[in-house]
Write a protein that holds these residues in place. Structure first.
Motif, PDB file in Angstrom:
ATOM      1  N   LEU A  44       0.829  -1.209   0.000  1.00 41.88           N
ATOM      2  CA  LEU A  44       0.000   0.000   0.000  1.00 41.88           C
ATOM      3  C   LEU A  44       0.863   1.258   0.000  1.00 41.88           C
ATOM      4  N   GLY A  45       1.978   1.242   0.729  1.00 42.90           N
ATOM      5  CA  GLY A  45       2.900   2.382   0.721  1.00 42.90           C
ATOM      6  C   GLY A  45       3.504   2.602  -0.654  1.00 42.90           C
ATOM      7  N   ARG A  46       3.913   1.542  -1.309  1.00 43.59           N
ATOM      8  CA  ARG A  46       4.463   1.659  -2.666  1.00 43.59           C
ATOM      9  C   ARG A  46       3.410   2.137  -3.644  1.00 43.59           C
ATOM     10  N   TYR A  47       2.192   1.637  -3.486  1.00 43.02           N
ATOM     11  CA  TYR A  47       1.101   2.069  -4.368  1.00 43.02           C
ATOM     12  C   TYR A  47       0.840   3.564  -4.205  1.00 43.02           C
ATOM     13  N   ALA A  48       0.845   4.055  -2.971  1.00 47.36           N
ATOM     14  CA  ALA A  48       0.631   5.484  -2.729  1.00 47.36           C
ATOM     15  C   ALA A  48       1.740   6.319  -3.353  1.00 47.36           C
ATOM     16  N   ALA A  49       2.985   5.859  -3.246  1.00 44.76           N
ATOM     17  CA  ALA A  49       4.104   6.587  -3.850  1.00 44.76           C
ATOM     18  C   ALA A  49       3.980   6.603  -5.374  1.00 44.76           C
ATOM     19  N   ILE A  50       3.647   5.480  -5.960  1.00 42.83           N
ATOM     20  CA  ILE A  50       3.476   5.416  -7.412  1.00 42.83           C
ATOM     21  C   ILE A  50       2.304   6.281  -7.849  1.00 42.83           C
ATOM     22  N   ASP A  51       1.230   6.282  -7.080  1.00 45.55           N
ATOM     23  CA  ASP A  51       0.068   7.115  -7.395  1.00 45.55           C
ATOM     24  C   ASP A  51       0.434   8.593  -7.365  1.00 45.55           C
ATOM     25  N   ARG A  52       1.222   9.028  -6.367  1.00 41.10           N
ATOM     26  CA  ARG A  52       1.665  10.430  -6.291  1.00 41.10           C
ATOM     27  C   ARG A  52       2.510  10.804  -7.501  1.00 41.10           C
ATOM     28  N   ILE A  53       3.438   9.930  -7.866  1.00 42.63           N
ATOM     29  CA  ILE A  53       4.300  10.185  -9.023  1.00 42.63           C
ATOM     30  C   ILE A  53       3.472  10.240 -10.304  1.00 42.63           C
ATOM     31  N   GLN A  54       2.528   9.328 -10.424  1.00 39.24           N
ATOM     32  CA  GLN A  54       1.684   9.293 -11.622  1.00 39.24           C
ATOM     33  C   GLN A  54       0.836  10.553 -11.729  1.00 39.24           C
ATOM     34  N   ARG A  55       0.281  11.019 -10.629  1.00 38.78           N
ATOM     35  CA  ARG A  55      -0.527  12.255 -10.659  1.00 38.78           C
ATOM     36  C   ARG A  55       0.327  13.456 -11.024  1.00 38.78           C
ATOM     37  N   ALA A  56       1.520  13.542 -10.453  1.00 42.28           N
ATOM     38  CA  ALA A  56       2.412  14.666 -10.756  1.00 42.28           C
ATOM     39  C   ALA A  56       2.831  14.642 -12.222  1.00 42.28           C
ATOM     40  N   SER A  57       3.169  13.465 -12.738  1.00 45.65           N
ATOM     41  CA  SER A  57       3.586  13.398 -14.139  1.00 45.65           C
ATOM     42  C   SER A  57       2.413  13.655 -15.077  1.00 45.65           C
ATOM     43  N   SER A  58       1.209  13.226 -14.714  1.00 46.32           N
ATOM     44  CA  SER A  58       0.026  13.507 -15.528  1.00 46.32           C
ATOM     45  C   SER A  58      -0.225  15.001 -15.598  1.00 46.32           C
ATOM     46  N   LEU A  59      -0.078  15.682 -14.474  1.00 46.25           N
ATOM     47  CA  LEU A  59      -0.267  17.127 -14.445  1.00 46.25           C
ATOM     48  C   LEU A  59       0.800  17.823 -15.277  1.00 46.25           C
TER      49      LEU A  59
END
Length: 195
Positions: A44-59
């Motif tokens: 879950l911690g890794r998923y949250a980190a990947i989700d943050r990176i994905q949102r930042a790169s999408s933006l």
């Protein structure tokens, strides 16, 4: 007698688990549960980190797309109030792909750098903060027909109405954004007549 021994052995096998065996089973189940909970927490911690990176790169991709789409749809014009003009801090031009107004209609837009941010403005809309520049002061540059980069547009003596490309450079010279003008080098003739 042998028969009695078989009955005795059979009844011993049916008596159940001893206290030591039960404790061993509980310890093993506890260890497996702990490993399962820790593994789930790690995932879950890794998923949250990947989700943050994905949102930042999408933006970041969305911001660059906004820049590229408004620039690509800019149209050349010989009319003074609609001409493309730019310097190292800002550029303005008429685009058919504005961010806020209805697409397909010519709208004069402005991209500019102010207080460490890239801003976008169009008439009848508020100024949008599109990007915060962490690398210090940045500049816009414009490519001419020979591919040479200039810090202002239009150029003296040039008959080009719009540049070939525009880019945003960071303070250390990295290209942050790059956009091509779709109607470069020669616009459709009716653009010159109407705009």
């Amino acid at each position: 007698m042998k028969r009695n021994r078989r009955i005795a052995q059979g009844s011993g096998a049916e008596r159940g688990l001893t206290l030591v065996e039960m404790l061993v089973v509980l310890v093993l189940v506890s260890l497996l549960g702990t490993l399962l909970i820790q593994g789930t927490g790690f995932i879950l911690g890794r998923y949250a980190a990947i989700d943050r990176i994905q949102r930042a790169s999408s933006l970041a991709v969305l911001r660059e797309h906004w820049f590229a789409s408004t620039v690509a749809a800019m149209i050349p014009s010989q009319i003074e109030t609609r001409r493309f003009v730019g310097n190292d801090r800002a550029f303005e031009g008429v685009t058919l792909q504005p961010l806020a107004a209805e697409g397909g209609r010519p709208v004069r837009v402005r991209w500019h750098i102010e207080a460490g941010r890239v801003l976008y403005t169009e008439p009848g809309s508020h100024t949008w903060i599109v990007h915060g520049l962490r690398d210090g002061p940045s500049v816009f540059q414009y490519a001419d027909s020979a591919g040479a980069w200039r810090e202002s547009w239009p150029q003296e003596g040039s008959r080009q109405l719009i540049p070939r490309m525009v880019r945003l450079l960071s303070s250390d010279g990295r290209v942050l954004w790059l956009a091509h003008f779709a109607l470069y080098p020669e616009p459709v003739p009716n653009y010159r007549e109407q705009f």
